[in-house]
Design a protein around this motif. Structure first.
Motif, PDB file in Angstrom:
ATOM      1  N   ASP A 189       0.740  -1.186   0.018  1.00 16.42           N
ATOM      2  CA  ASP A 189      -0.092  -0.001  -0.065  1.00 16.42           C
ATOM      3  C   ASP A 189       0.872   1.307  -0.039  1.00 16.42           C
ATOM      4  O   ASP A 189       1.435   1.546   0.696  1.00 16.42           O
ATOM      5  CB  ASP A 189      -1.119  -0.078   1.185  1.00 16.42           C
ATOM      6  CG  ASP A 189      -2.029   1.150   1.187  1.00 16.42           C
ATOM      7  OD1 ASP A 189      -1.974   2.104   0.283  1.00 16.42           O
ATOM      8  OD2 ASP A 189      -2.759   0.925   2.130  1.00 16.42           O
ATOM      9  N   LEU A 190       1.008   2.180  -1.153  1.00 26.63           N
ATOM     10  CA  LEU A 190       1.765   3.079  -1.255  1.00 26.63           C
ATOM     11  C   LEU A 190       1.009   4.566  -0.703  1.00 26.63           C
ATOM     12  O   LEU A 190       1.669   5.592  -0.557  1.00 26.63           O
ATOM     13  CB  LEU A 190       2.028   3.365  -2.609  1.00 26.63           C
ATOM     14  CG  LEU A 190       2.844   2.077  -3.205  1.00 26.63           C
ATOM     15  CD1 LEU A 190       3.063   2.553  -4.893  1.00 26.63           C
ATOM     16  CD2 LEU A 190       4.135   1.999  -2.786  1.00 26.63           C
ATOM     17  N   ASN A 191      -0.173   4.323  -0.274  1.00 27.64           N
ATOM     18  CA  ASN A 191      -0.844   5.547   0.041  1.00 27.64           C
ATOM     19  C   ASN A 191      -1.856   5.040   0.964  1.00 27.64           C
ATOM     20  O   ASN A 191      -3.256   4.838   0.637  1.00 27.64           O
ATOM     21  CB  ASN A 191      -1.434   6.315  -1.070  1.00 27.64           C
ATOM     22  CG  ASN A 191      -2.243   7.738  -0.638  1.00 27.64           C
ATOM     23  OD1 ASN A 191      -2.010   8.189   0.485  1.00 27.64           O
ATOM     24  ND2 ASN A 191      -3.066   8.051  -1.790  1.00 27.64           N
ATOM     25  N   ASP A 206     -16.959  10.923   5.172  1.00 27.82           N
ATOM     26  CA  ASP A 206     -15.887   9.855   5.718  1.00 27.82           C
ATOM     27  C   ASP A 206     -16.184   8.578   5.191  1.00 27.82           C
ATOM     28  O   ASP A 206     -15.533   7.734   5.564  1.00 27.82           O
ATOM     29  CB  ASP A 206     -16.094   9.967   7.365  1.00 27.82           C
ATOM     30  CG  ASP A 206     -17.411   9.399   7.772  1.00 27.82           C
ATOM     31  OD1 ASP A 206     -17.385   8.973   8.944  1.00 27.82           O
ATOM     32  OD2 ASP A 206     -18.174   9.524   7.267  1.00 27.82           O
ATOM     33  N   LEU A 207     -17.303   8.314   4.424  1.00 29.54           N
ATOM     34  CA  LEU A 207     -17.375   6.888   3.952  1.00 29.54           C
ATOM     35  C   LEU A 207     -17.368   7.192   2.465  1.00 29.54           C
ATOM     36  O   LEU A 207     -17.559   6.081   1.785  1.00 29.54           O
ATOM     37  CB  LEU A 207     -19.086   6.713   4.168  1.00 29.54           C
ATOM     38  CG  LEU A 207     -19.587   6.561   5.619  1.00 29.54           C
ATOM     39  CD1 LEU A 207     -20.967   6.042   5.770  1.00 29.54           C
ATOM     40  CD2 LEU A 207     -18.564   5.407   6.200  1.00 29.54           C
ATOM     41  N   MET A 208     -16.700   8.244   1.976  1.00 29.13           N
ATOM     42  CA  MET A 208     -16.554   8.510   0.563  1.00 29.13           C
ATOM     43  C   MET A 208     -15.599   7.505  -0.120  1.00 29.13           C
ATOM     44  O   MET A 208     -14.454   7.096   0.724  1.00 29.13           O
ATOM     45  CB  MET A 208     -16.369   9.690   0.244  1.00 29.13           C
ATOM     46  CG  MET A 208     -17.710  10.778   0.193  1.00 29.13           C
ATOM     47  SD  MET A 208     -16.981  12.360   0.165  1.00 29.13           S
ATOM     48  CE  MET A 208     -16.208  12.458  -1.743  1.00 29.13           C
ATOM     49  N   PRO A 209     -15.527   6.819  -1.240  1.00 31.23           N
ATOM     50  CA  PRO A 209     -14.341   6.106  -1.739  1.00 31.23           C
ATOM     51  C   PRO A 209     -13.128   6.817  -1.863  1.00 31.23           C
ATOM     52  O   PRO A 209     -13.231   7.992  -1.844  1.00 31.23           O
ATOM     53  CB  PRO A 209     -14.683   5.756  -3.253  1.00 31.23           C
ATOM     54  CG  PRO A 209     -16.119   6.086  -3.256  1.00 31.23           C
ATOM     55  CD  PRO A 209     -16.565   7.069  -2.421  1.00 31.23           C
ATOM     56  N   LYS A 210     -11.914   5.992  -1.358  1.00 32.92           N
ATOM     57  CA  LYS A 210     -10.746   6.817  -1.308  1.00 32.92           C
ATOM     58  C   LYS A 210      -9.924   6.379  -2.448  1.00 32.92           C
ATOM     59  O   LYS A 210      -9.853   5.430  -3.060  1.00 32.92           O
ATOM     60  CB  LYS A 210     -10.063   6.236   0.152  1.00 32.92           C
ATOM     61  CG  LYS A 210     -10.975   6.278   1.234  1.00 32.92           C
ATOM     62  CD  LYS A 210     -11.602   7.748   1.649  1.00 32.92           C
ATOM     63  CE  LYS A 210     -12.504   7.811   2.956  1.00 32.92           C
ATOM     64  NZ  LYS A 210     -13.256   6.625   2.848  1.00 32.92           N
ATOM     65  N   ILE A 211      -8.937   7.376  -2.815  1.00 30.66           N
ATOM     66  CA  ILE A 211      -7.961   7.206  -3.869  1.00 30.66           C
ATOM     67  C   ILE A 211      -7.031   6.196  -3.607  1.00 30.66           C
ATOM     68  O   ILE A 211      -6.493   6.423  -2.334  1.00 30.66           O
ATOM     69  CB  ILE A 211      -7.374   8.504  -4.377  1.00 30.66           C
ATOM     70  CG1 ILE A 211      -8.593   9.279  -4.908  1.00 30.66           C
ATOM     71  CG2 ILE A 211      -6.451   7.946  -5.514  1.00 30.66           C
ATOM     72  CD1 ILE A 211      -9.032   8.680  -6.311  1.00 30.66           C
ATOM     73  N   ARG A 242       2.955  -4.250 -10.644  1.00 26.49           N
ATOM     74  CA  ARG A 242       1.970  -3.592 -11.012  1.00 26.49           C
ATOM     75  C   ARG A 242       1.486  -2.651 -10.039  1.00 26.49           C
ATOM     76  O   ARG A 242       1.524  -2.513  -8.954  1.00 26.49           O
ATOM     77  CB  ARG A 242       0.635  -4.640 -11.082  1.00 26.49           C
ATOM     78  CG  ARG A 242      -0.734  -4.129 -11.461  1.00 26.49           C
ATOM     79  CD  ARG A 242      -1.639  -5.068 -11.671  1.00 26.49           C
ATOM     80  NE  ARG A 242      -3.089  -4.459 -12.033  1.00 26.49           N
ATOM     81  CZ  ARG A 242      -3.569  -4.569 -13.014  1.00 26.49           C
ATOM     82  NH1 ARG A 242      -2.765  -4.647 -14.024  1.00 26.49           N
ATOM     83  NH2 ARG A 242      -4.966  -4.147 -13.214  1.00 26.49           N
ATOM     84  N   TYR A 243       1.612  -1.172 -10.762  1.00 21.74           N
ATOM     85  CA  TYR A 243       1.107  -0.158 -10.141  1.00 21.74           C
ATOM     86  C   TYR A 243      -0.154   0.046 -10.258  1.00 21.74           C
ATOM     87  O   TYR A 243      -0.604   0.366 -11.588  1.00 21.74           O
ATOM     88  CB  TYR A 243       2.172   1.121 -10.551  1.00 21.74           C
ATOM     89  CG  TYR A 243       1.728   2.450 -10.059  1.00 21.74           C
ATOM     90  CD1 TYR A 243       2.012   2.874  -8.499  1.00 21.74           C
ATOM     91  CD2 TYR A 243       0.976   3.326 -10.559  1.00 21.74           C
ATOM     92  CE1 TYR A 243       1.736   3.923  -7.919  1.00 21.74           C
ATOM     93  CE2 TYR A 243       0.821   4.476 -10.199  1.00 21.74           C
ATOM     94  CZ  TYR A 243       0.795   4.918  -8.830  1.00 21.74           C
ATOM     95  OH  TYR A 243       0.685   6.220  -8.208  1.00 21.74           O
ATOM     96  N   PHE A 244      -0.954   0.648  -9.304  1.00 19.65           N
ATOM     97  CA  PHE A 244      -2.292   0.880  -9.473  1.00 19.65           C
ATOM     98  C   PHE A 244      -2.508   1.951  -8.775  1.00 19.65           C
ATOM     99  O   PHE A 244      -2.094   2.467  -7.499  1.00 19.65           O
ATOM    100  CB  PHE A 244      -3.406  -0.171  -8.827  1.00 19.65           C
ATOM    101  CG  PHE A 244      -4.847   0.376  -8.777  1.00 19.65           C
ATOM    102  CD1 PHE A 244      -5.556   0.262  -9.748  1.00 19.65           C
ATOM    103  CD2 PHE A 244      -5.246   0.806  -7.430  1.00 19.65           C
ATOM    104  CE1 PHE A 244      -6.850   0.591  -9.689  1.00 19.65           C
ATOM    105  CE2 PHE A 244      -6.733   1.143  -7.432  1.00 19.65           C
ATOM    106  CZ  PHE A 244      -7.361   1.123  -8.421  1.00 19.65           C
TER     107      PHE A 244
END
Length: 707
Positions: A189-191, A206-211, A242-244
């Motif tokens: 996990d890079l972020n 606070d329930l929104m999808p996160k990047i 694989r970078y995502f």
């Protein structure tokens, strides 16, 4: 969406064993989440033969070879006539697809088929894939999808990768005949996900999808000798990075893959030598056949969504090479040195795809979706050749070329919802190909050609009525021929003049299909199909020349059922019947190696996916006797194989035991009928069946640790 009733749907429901009664009995099971081939696709797909196989579908079945993951697709049979790192043999809908012709295979839009290949048109090697990294595969059949072009007449498969693996893990496998496999894979996990600041005006922020940003890695090593008297000495390395970055709607990925393998091959052997004891059934003739291959690729994919508009695509670069030594006729053509030959090539492939979809648009007051797409591919083959060899040493050059082949495809597709019970899918595809054979050892065979073809498609979808949909599909398609065959005027073996083959060959197909989901946990599909090809023209890589074939016609039936009555129980059964004939000979000749009947089915018990506890599976795969020559006087044997597995899964670890060819049947993977000669036999040789036997019963154990 409303579900309507019709006499046809009621009849189909009755055939599926008193559906209403069973549906009531299984009502309490509707909460089961079903994915993969058993998923309810009513209202989502345009053909009964189109579908999706999940990661669980792929991993639930024990496999002997990497290519057998394609058997997850209903009606597909995978065998082998050589071994090691050579591409498998593929069979579907009456096609002997050889090593991949007429079945388009890709990984997230990056092609796995190889045009103008040293060994055969459409050659598809699945050894670079690591099954545990695949999240699923989308598959189609026939010529009904505008996004599918070259080499897709029988069908297509697009493998998908996990953006982020569910777990980091290490897997170690061991089995008989020096089978060893080690795999380490995981996601960094890079972020790390951090909730956004709380907004009192919008308490759900606070329930929104996160990047997300992540890096997935994998390294695999595998070696195997096989049961053969000549050890296979197969050694394979696979690696992936694989970078995502993004979320489900907007994302970017960059995937680098590397593959390297080498092996020794027993190839097929003559039946007569097995019968009289000269060669063991697991024996060989030429101890120096085999090869080595590598493939390195970079695939960049992206998707953006803005309301009802989605744009997605990919760019790819591939380097591939192959060095293959084979000997099928032994000492027929060269009694002193033997008939071994080398096929060698290296290439770069550059290309990409982009498509934009507009959903929920309006046409004549009807809900309409539109898709426009562009595809391009460029094969730069700097060295492709065929050579006569003895013990892997060249003594004659048959053919040597440099080839550039390019294609550009444009397609448009629209789905119009005319009524709640009726929608249409219309497609149009145009393809432009350029074939350039240069620097040939025979100057007369140098040249270039340009060809184009237009392929319309139409699908009519009725329903759902009583949890049932009816599909009518028709489309035109095509397959390309080898660029060398397109430009050949002199046979490189005999020196005789020959006519070039057509660059693009027209194909067409139709399908009547039905999909039923009246029992919530049972998915049933039935397809009646028809396929016609103007010519089975292919470049014969073993001879270095093109061989024109007659037109062909195939029709048949596919019936598939997937039932998951409980979370711990899955049953499936797939049946395919095909009638295949050449059409231009006037004699209704049989098509050699066209399989008339196949069956695949199994039962899976216990823990599935990420569940913990014991699990087990038993699977059967059978294909019937098939013609080996046009008059059907020589036939191949029926094959019936069973594979089984049992294991136990906990959160952190898993242990499993697999048995392949459970009943130790002495069937054959593949059979051919042609002329060959062994030492001491008459100069003219013998017409005989040549076979590659199925491997005997073998056990493998697998241990996995998750971290």
């Amino acid at each position: 969406m409303k579900r309507f009733h019709s006499p046809l749907a009621i009849l189909f429901t009755a055939i599926t064993i008193s559906t209403h009664t069973l549906a009531q009995q299984t009502e309490e099971l509707q909460t089961i989440t079903v994915t993969g081939k058993a998923e309810d696709l009513l209202g989502q797909t345009t053909a009964a033969s189109t579908g999706y196989a999940s990661s669980e579908d792929l991993l639930a079945r024990p496999v002997l070879r990497r290519g057998e993951i394609l058997e997850t697709i209903p009606g597909v049979i995978i065998t082998q006539h050589a071994g090691g790192g050579k591409a498998n043999q593929y069979f579907l809908r009456g096609f002997n697809l050889d090593h991949g012709a007429d079945f388009a295979t890709s990984l997230e839009g990056m092609p796995l088929n190889l045009r103008t290949h040293a060994h055969g048109q459409g050659y598809t090697d699945l050894n670079p894939l690591i099954p545990e990294l695949l999240s699923g595969v989308n598959f189609t059949k026939g010529t009904f999808t505008a996004a599918q072009g070259d080499l897709s007449t029988a069908g297509s498969a697009d493998f998908l990768l996990f953006n982020q693996l569910p777990n980091n893990f290490v897997t170690i496998e061991a089995g008989e005949n020096n089978y060893y496999r080690a795999l380490i894979a995981g996601t960094v996990d890079l972020n790390p996900t951090i909730a956004p600041p709380f907004d009192p005006k919008n308490p759900t922020t606070d329930l929104m999808p996160k990047i997300q940003q992540s890096l997935t890695y994998a390294l695999e090593y595998n070696t195997y000798d096989g049961p053969w008297t000549l050890p296979e000495d197969f050694e394979r390395w696979n690696g992936l990075l694989r970078y995502f970055r993004g979320d489900d709607d907007n994302f970017f990925t960059a995937t680098f893959m590397g593959y390297q393998a080498d092996w020794t091959s027993s190839d097929q052997i003559p039946q007569r030598a097995i019968n009289d004891g000269r060669i063991d059934r697991l024996g060989h003739v030429d101890p120096t056949t085999g090869g080595e291959s590598s493939r390195y690729s970079l695939n960049l994919t992206f998707q953006t969504r803005d309301g009802d508009v989605t744009t997605k695509g990919n760019l790819y670069a591939i380097y591939y090479d192959l060095d293959l030594y084979s000997n099928f006729t032994y000492f027929l053509d060269y009694p002193e040195r033997g008939d071994q030959f080398q096929q060698k090539e290296n290439r770069w492939i550059l290309g990409g795809n982009v498509a934009r979809t507009w959903e929920n648009q309006n046409l004549f007051g009807k809900k309409t979706d539109y898709t426009l797409g562009l595809q391009t591919r460029h094969d730069l083959i700097g060295d492709i050749g065929l050579y006569r060899t003895q013990n892997r040493q060249r003594f004659q050059t048959i053919r040597e070329d440099a080839v550039y082949e390019a294609s550009l495809g444009l397609f448009a597709e629209t789905t119009i919802h005319w009524q709640d019970w009726f929608r249409t899918n219309l497609g149009l595809r145009g393809d432009l190909f350029y074939f350039d054979t240069r620097q040939s050892n025979l100057t007369a065979n140098e040249g270039d050609d340009l060809d184009a073809i237009l392929s319309p498609k139409i699908s009519l979808i009725f329903g759902p009525w009583n949890e049932t949909e009816l599909y009518l599909n028709y489309g035109l398609g095509f397959h390309s021929n080898d660029a060398r065959g397109v430009n050949t005027t002199i046979d490189p073996n005999s020196g005789d003049p020959v006519p070039p083959v057509d660059p693009l060959v027209r194909t067409q197909s139709a399908e009547l299909g039905i999909r039923n989901q009246a029992i919530p946990t049972l998915t049933s599909t039935l397809s009646l199909f028809w396929i016609e090809s103007d010519s089975e023209l292919v470049y014969i890589g073993d001879a270095g020349a093109n061989e024109p074939g007659p037109g062909s016609r195939r029709f048949g039936l596919e019936f598939a059922n997937y039932w998951r009555p409980a979370k711990w129980l899955t049953l499936d059964a797939e049946l395919a019947l095909t009638h295949a004939r050449f059409t231009d000979s006037g004699n209704d000749d049989y098509i050699p190696s066209s399989v008339p009947l196949m069956f695949s089915g199994g039962i899976t018990l216990g823990a599935q996916g990420a569940d913990t506890g014991p699990f087990a599976t038993l699977r059967a795969r059978a294909f019937d006797s098939r013609p080996l020559i046009e008059d059907n006087s020589i036939k191949g044997k029926t094959s019936i194989l069973f594979n089984a597995g049992i294991g136990y899964r906990q959160t952190k670890w898993e242990a499993a035991l697999e048995c392949l060819n459970l009943f130790d049947r002495k069937d054959n993977d593949i059979e051919y009928f042609y002329t060959s000669r062994l030492p001491g036999e008459p100069t003219a040789g013998y017409d005989d069946i040549h076979l590659h036997p199925s491997e005997p019963r073998t056990f493998r154990v697998r241990l996995t640790y998750r971290f």
